[in-house]
Design an enzyme around this catalytic site. Structure first.
Site: not given
Ligand code: PBG
Length: 323
Positions: A194, A204, A216, A232, A247, A273, A312
């Site tokens: 991720k 968010r 993050k 990982e 991701k 997203s 989505y």
């Molecule tokens: C947070 C989480 C995030 C997403 C899924 N779980 C956002 C982040 O890490 O800030 C993002 C998914 C998306 O953007 O569609 N644990």
């Protein structure tokens, strides 16, 4: 000319005969943003077509998906600020609407597959995925909190828990705790690679879960790194993950391919997203054909090696390809 590759493209029938990659609604997972209450369907400005929904509306959404061949859902809670604290304690509170939703969805649709989110950010007053102390995200103090959350979700009937937090050692910790409590059949889909991506912006917005301070980058991966994804993945695989996830998806196709080639378990990809919002925005302007570009996008993620795609656009694609 001995070879004329165009001969294999001459008709739709031949093209379908030689198609290398398949894309079917059964490969797709539809995300759902859940809110407490009744008859709620709130617009998310940066995610056209996606809403924050209460359980009643979510059930209708699930029915549409199932009728079109999408049988898997990943669930995220939009929690009001008053319920957030530094320990994300609402995540395992008995009256948590997210846990109630899992039970109701399973009761009405026992055959569907539900995936949870295991991370502190939707419930945390700090907006981080881990436990924050003096401005630092503390790995080992986060693990027991994640485990409580996962146990509560397993107890509610979730099929797969989805740790999205990127803390070290959490897959093994969750596997041990789940097994100790008797949840040996609950799967783990690990957010393995991720990346610290700006493409999570609309998500968010949807959950109002952006970090209150800092970013993050001390837990999510550097977009410049590829070999680190192997590290990982090795850890998650050794610790007992059932799925490895990459991701975002379309801008990390090389990572998807790398994990697919090196690990014998299913690979999931999260078309996030921001990736979806870009398609919607261009389509709204009349610059791109939404459905055709969505199909090509999802196909490219499959071609790179993803077994499972979270998008989505899952429902939209399923309805489009049925026509
Ligand atoms: C947070 C989480 C995030 C997403 C899924 N779980 C956002 C982040 O890490 O800030 C993002 C998914 C998306 O953007 O569609 N644990």
């Amino acid at each position: 000319m001995i070879h004329r590759p165009r001969r294999n493209r001459a008709s739709a029938a031949i093209r379908s005969l030689v198609q290398e990659t398949s894309l079917h609604p059964s490969h797709l997972v539809q995300p759902l943003f859940l809110v407490d209450g009744k008859n709620k369907k709130n617009i998310i400005k940066s995610l056209p077509g996606i809403f924050q929904v209460s359980i009643d509306h979510a059930l209708k959404e699930i029915e549409v998906c199932v009728n079109n061949g999408v049988n898997s859902f990943i669930l995220f809670p939009a929690v009001e600020d008053a319920l957030k604290d530094t320990k994300a304690s609402y995540s395992y509170a008995a009256k948590n609407f997210y846990l109630k939703a899992i039970k109701e969805f399973k009761k009405k649709f026992p055959e569907i597959c539900l995936i949870s989110d295991v991370a502190m950010d939707p419930y945390s007053s700090d907006g981080h995925d881990g436990f924050v102390e003096n401005g630092k995200i503390l790995n080992d103090k986060t693990l027991p909190i994640l485990a409580k959350m996962a146990i509560a979700q397993a107890d509610a009937g979730i099929d797969i828990v989805g740790p999205s937090d990127m803390m070290d050692g959490r897959i093994g910790y969750l596997r041990n705790t789940l097994d100790e409590k008797g949840f040996t059949d609950t799967s783990i889909m690990s957010y393995t690679a991720k990346y610290a991506s700006a493409f999570y912006g609309p998500f968010r917005d949807a959950l109002e879960s952006a970090p209150k301070s800092g970013d993050k980058k001390t837990y999510q991966m550097d977009p410049a790194n590829k070999r680190e994804a192997l590290l990982e993945a090795e850890l998650d695989y050794a610790e007992g993950a059932d799925f490895l996830m990459v991701k975002p998806a379309t801008i990390y196709l090389d990572i998807i391919q790398q994990l697919k080639q090196n690990f014998p378990i299913p690979i999931a990809a999260y078309h996030v997203s921001g990736e979806y919002a870009m398609l919607q925005a261009a389509a709204k302007n009349g610059w791109l054909d939404y459905h055709k570009c969505l199909e090509e996008t999802l196909l490219s993620i499959r071609r790179a090696g993803a077994d499972v795609i979270i998008s989505y656009g899952a429902r939209d694609y399923a309805i489009y390809c049925k026509k």
